[in-house]
Design a protein around this motif. Structure first.
Motif, short mmCIF file in Angstrom:
data_model
loop_
_atom_site.label_atom_id
_atom_site.label_comp_id
_atom_site.label_asym_id
_atom_site.label_seq_id
_atom_site.Cartn_x
_atom_site.Cartn_y
_atom_site.Cartn_z
N SER A 1 -0.01 -6.12 -5.73
CA SER A 1 0.69 -7.38 -5.58
C SER A 1 1.87 -7.41 -6.55
O SER A 1 1.85 -6.76 -7.59
CB SER A 1 -0.25 -8.56 -5.87
OG SER A 1 0.44 -9.79 -5.91
N LEU A 2 2.89 -8.19 -6.21
CA LEU A 2 4.01 -8.43 -7.12
C LEU A 2 3.83 -9.76 -7.86
O LEU A 2 4.64 -10.11 -8.72
CB LEU A 2 5.33 -8.44 -6.35
CG LEU A 2 5.69 -7.15 -5.60
CD1 LEU A 2 7.01 -7.32 -4.86
CD2 LEU A 2 5.75 -5.97 -6.56
N ASP A 3 2.78 -10.47 -7.52
CA ASP A 3 2.48 -11.77 -8.11
C ASP A 3 1.66 -11.57 -9.38
O ASP A 3 0.50 -11.16 -9.32
CB ASP A 3 1.70 -12.61 -7.09
CG ASP A 3 1.35 -14.01 -7.60
OD1 ASP A 3 1.39 -14.24 -8.82
OD2 ASP A 3 1.02 -14.86 -6.76
N ASN A 4 2.26 -11.85 -10.54
CA ASN A 4 1.56 -11.64 -11.80
C ASN A 4 0.26 -12.44 -11.88
O ASN A 4 -0.74 -11.97 -12.43
CB ASN A 4 2.46 -12.04 -12.99
CG ASN A 4 3.51 -10.98 -13.28
OD1 ASN A 4 3.43 -9.85 -12.81
ND2 ASN A 4 4.52 -11.36 -14.04
N LEU B 1 -2.43 -4.08 13.61
CA LEU B 1 -1.22 -4.77 13.19
C LEU B 1 -0.78 -4.30 11.80
O LEU B 1 0.40 -4.04 11.56
CB LEU B 1 -1.45 -6.28 13.17
CG LEU B 1 -0.28 -7.14 12.68
CD1 LEU B 1 0.94 -6.93 13.55
CD2 LEU B 1 -0.68 -8.61 12.64
N LEU B 2 -1.75 -4.13 10.89
CA LEU B 2 -1.42 -3.68 9.54
C LEU B 2 -0.83 -2.27 9.58
O LEU B 2 0.15 -1.97 8.89
CB LEU B 2 -2.67 -3.71 8.66
CG LEU B 2 -2.45 -3.47 7.16
CD1 LEU B 2 -1.64 -4.61 6.55
CD2 LEU B 2 -3.79 -3.31 6.44
N ALA B 3 -1.44 -1.40 10.39
CA ALA B 3 -0.94 -0.03 10.51
C ALA B 3 0.48 -0.02 11.08
O ALA B 3 1.33 0.76 10.64
CB ALA B 3 -1.88 0.78 11.41
N ARG B 4 0.73 -0.90 12.04
CA ARG B 4 2.05 -0.97 12.65
C ARG B 4 3.08 -1.48 11.64
O ARG B 4 4.20 -0.94 11.54
CB ARG B 4 2.01 -1.90 13.87
CG ARG B 4 3.34 -2.04 14.61
CD ARG B 4 3.82 -0.72 15.14
NE ARG B 4 5.06 -0.86 15.91
CZ ARG B 4 5.86 0.14 16.21
NH1 ARG B 4 5.57 1.36 15.80
NH2 ARG B 4 6.95 -0.07 16.92
N ALA C 1 7.70 -0.35 8.16
CA ALA C 1 8.30 -0.51 6.83
C ALA C 1 8.64 0.83 6.21
O ALA C 1 9.72 1.00 5.63
CB ALA C 1 7.35 -1.29 5.92
N THR C 2 7.73 1.80 6.29
CA THR C 2 8.00 3.10 5.68
C THR C 2 9.12 3.83 6.40
O THR C 2 9.91 4.54 5.76
CB THR C 2 6.73 3.97 5.66
OG1 THR C 2 6.15 4.02 6.98
CG2 THR C 2 5.69 3.40 4.70
N LEU D 1 2.74 -6.62 1.76
CA LEU D 1 2.88 -5.19 2.08
C LEU D 1 4.33 -4.73 2.03
O LEU D 1 4.68 -3.80 1.30
CB LEU D 1 2.28 -4.90 3.46
CG LEU D 1 2.55 -3.51 4.05
CD1 LEU D 1 1.89 -2.43 3.20
CD2 LEU D 1 2.05 -3.43 5.50
N GLU D 2 5.19 -5.37 2.81
CA GLU D 2 6.58 -4.95 2.88
C GLU D 2 7.30 -5.14 1.54
O GLU D 2 8.09 -4.29 1.13
CB GLU D 2 7.32 -5.72 3.98
CG GLU D 2 6.89 -5.35 5.40
CD GLU D 2 5.64 -6.07 5.88
OE1 GLU D 2 5.23 -5.85 7.02
OE2 GLU D 2 5.08 -6.85 5.08
N ALA D 3 7.01 -6.24 0.86
CA ALA D 3 7.69 -6.52 -0.42
C ALA D 3 7.33 -5.48 -1.47
O ALA D 3 8.19 -5.03 -2.24
CB ALA D 3 7.32 -7.92 -0.91
N VAL D 4 6.06 -5.07 -1.52
CA VAL D 4 5.64 -4.05 -2.49
C VAL D 4 6.33 -2.72 -2.17
O VAL D 4 6.83 -2.03 -3.07
CB VAL D 4 4.12 -3.89 -2.48
CG1 VAL D 4 3.70 -2.64 -3.25
CG2 VAL D 4 3.45 -5.12 -3.09
N LEU D 5 6.35 -2.35 -0.91
CA LEU D 5 6.99 -1.09 -0.53
C LEU D 5 8.48 -1.11 -0.86
O LEU D 5 9.03 -0.12 -1.34
CB LEU D 5 6.77 -0.82 0.96
CG LEU D 5 5.32 -0.56 1.41
CD1 LEU D 5 5.26 -0.37 2.91
CD2 LEU D 5 4.75 0.66 0.70
N GLU D 6 9.14 -2.23 -0.60
CA GLU D 6 10.56 -2.35 -0.89
C GLU D 6 10.83 -2.23 -2.39
O GLU D 6 11.76 -1.53 -2.81
CB GLU D 6 11.09 -3.68 -0.36
CG GLU D 6 11.18 -3.74 1.16
CD GLU D 6 11.47 -5.15 1.68
OE1 GLU D 6 11.68 -6.05 0.82
OE2 GLU D 6 11.49 -5.34 2.91
#
Length: 362
Positions: free
Chosen positions: A198-201, A322-325, A330-331, A247-252
Motif C-alpha cells: 500500500s502507499l497509505d502510511n 479481473l485482478l489478473a487483467r 498496468a504492467t 494495484l495500479e498506483a503501487v505499480l506506477e
C-alpha cells in the motif's frame, strides 16, 4: 475506512497468542480482580521482542512447487518482527510449539551458524548452481538484521563464490548492503524485489507494523536502481476491499522509482493465518470484515484458503480474473518485465575453499 473495534497492540500485527495447531495445552487468561494495569496499560499488551540463537543443520532449502519460480532458498531467521497480519509463514511457528500469533513476531530465531553451514553446502562436490532466493518465508532484512548482520554475511559468501541470488524485502535496510549488491549486479548475479502492499502510511502501519514505511521502500527502490541493481516490485498480497484498489498506483510509483519487473500474489490464509487475519479485520476494519472474507471465500472455492498449485497464488473466479487483467494491462502500459529467475549468470560460480589446517600463507 471504518473505525477500529479496539486499538490492538501498538507495533504488532497480532492481537494475541493464538495456539498453534499442534499445541497440547491451551493457556487461558482470566481476571481474578487483583491485577491493576499501570497508566501505560497492561504490560502484556506490549510484548518485547526476544531473539534466540538457533543452530541450523542445513541452510539451503529445496523447493519443487510448480508455481514458485525458484528451486533454492535461504531464510536466516525464523519468525519476523515486521508483524504482517497476513504472513503465510506464521504457521511455521506451530512446529516450534509457539503461537503463530504474537510469538511469531516477538520470538525470533536467528541461525547464527548460517555462514559456516552455507560454505559447507556450497563446497559439496555434487552441488549444482541454481539461483538462491534469500528471505522468502521471513524477511532477511527484518529489524534484528541491523545488529546481527546474518544476511550481509550470507551475501558476502555468495559474492565470494559468485553465486546468483535474489531477495525480497519490506525493509529499506537493504540499502546498507549496496556496496555488495552493486558489483554483483554488474555480473548479473543479483536481483532485489520490494514487497509494497500500500502507499497509505496509515493502512501500511496496521497491516505490517514494523516494516519500512511505503515511501522508505520507494526511496530504496530508487537508490538501488540508480546504483545499477535490477529492482522489482511485488504487490503482495492483494487483499479484496482492503488494498486491491491501489494495484495500479503501487505499480506506477515503483516504476517511477526505477523498478523494471513486477508481480502480484493474492492473499493467502493457510492454517492459523485465517483466524488471525479475521481477528485483524475485526480489530481494524470491522465495517468491511464480513465483505472481505466473503470475497476471499469466493476466490477459494468457498473456503478461507485453497492450497492447490496454480490456484493458491491467484485464486479463481470473476474477481481473480479481473485482478489478473488489471495487472496485465498496468504492467504492459508501464513497460514492466516479469520477475524471472532465468536471467541470472550461473556460469561464474567458484566453490568456497575449505579452510586449510595450516592457515593462509598468502
Amino acid at each position: 475506512m471504518g473505525e477500529a473495534k479496539h486499538p490492538g497492540i501498538k507495533g504488532r500485527g497480532s492481537t494475541g497468542y493464538l495456539p498453534g495447531r499442534f499445541a497440547v495445552t491451551t493457556p487461558v487468561s482470566t481476571d481474578d480482580g487483583w491485577h491493576q494495569p499501570d497508566q501505560e496499560g497492561d504490560i502484556e499488551s506490549s510484548p518485547q521482542t526476544q531473539v534466540r540463537e538457533e543452530t541450523a543443520r542445513t541452510i539451503i532449502s529445496r523447493n519443487q512447487s510448480p508455481d514458485v519460480g525458484f528451486s533454492q532458498s535461504i531464510n536466516p531467521y525464523r519468525g519476523c518482527e515486521h508483524g504482517c497480519s497476513y504472513c503465510f509463514a506464521r504457521p511455521s511457528h506451530a512446529y516450534l510449539d509457539l503461537s503463530p500469533g504474537l510469538d511469531f513476531e516477538t520470538k525470533i530465531f536467528a541461525k547464527t551458524n548460517a555462514v559456516d553451514v552455507l560454505r559447507r553446502e556450497l563446497a559439496k562436490p555434487g552441488y549444482r548452481v541454481s539461483p538462491i532466493a534469500l528471505g522468502i518465508n521471513t524477511d532477511a532484512y527484518q529489524p534484528t538484521e541491523r545488529k546481527l548482520q546474518l544476511t550481509r554475511r550470507i551475501i558476502e559468501v555468495l559474492a565470494e563464490t559468485k553465486h546468483p541470488f535474489s531477495l525480497i524485502t519490506k525493509n529499506a535496510l537493504v540499502e546498507r548492503d549496496l556496496d555488495l549488491l552493486a558489483p554483483l549486479a554488474h555480473d548479473n548475479l543479483v536481483q532485489v524485489h520490494f514487497s509494497i502492499t500500500s502507499l497509505d502510511n496509515h493502512l501500511s502501519s496496521r497491516l505490517e507494523p514494523r516494516a519500512s514505511a511505503p515511501h522508505a521502500r520507494l526511496r530504496a527502490v530508487r537508490r538501488l536502481s540508480e546504483a545499477g541493481v535490477p529492482v522489482g516490485v511485488m504487490f503482495a498480497p492483494a487483499i479484496p476491499w482492503v488494498n486491491d484498489s491501489e494495484l495500479e498506483a503501487v505499480l506506477e510509483a515503483a516504476r517511477e522509482a526505477g523498478a523494471t519487473s513486477a508481480g502480484y500474489v493474492l492473499l493467502r490464509l493457510p492454517h492459523e493465518v485465517a483466524p488471525l487475519f479475521r481477528d485483524w479485520l475485526q480489530t481494524h476494519l470491522p465495517d468491511r470484515a464480513e465483505h472481505v472474507m466473503s470475497t476471499v471465500q469466493q476466490l477459494r472455492g468457498g473456503k478461507d484458503y485453497d492450497s492447490t498449485f496454480g490456484k493458491r497464488m491467484r485464486g479463481e473466479g470473476v474477481y481473480a480474473d479481473l485482478l489478473a487483467r488489471r495487472f496485465a494491462l498496468a504492467t504492459k502500459r508501464l513497460g514492466f518485465n516479469r520477475n524471472r529467475h532465468d536471467d541470472f549468470n550461473c556460469d561464474l560460480f567458484v566453490p568456497p575453499r575449505k579452510p586449510s589446517p595450516q592457515g593462509e600463507l598468502f
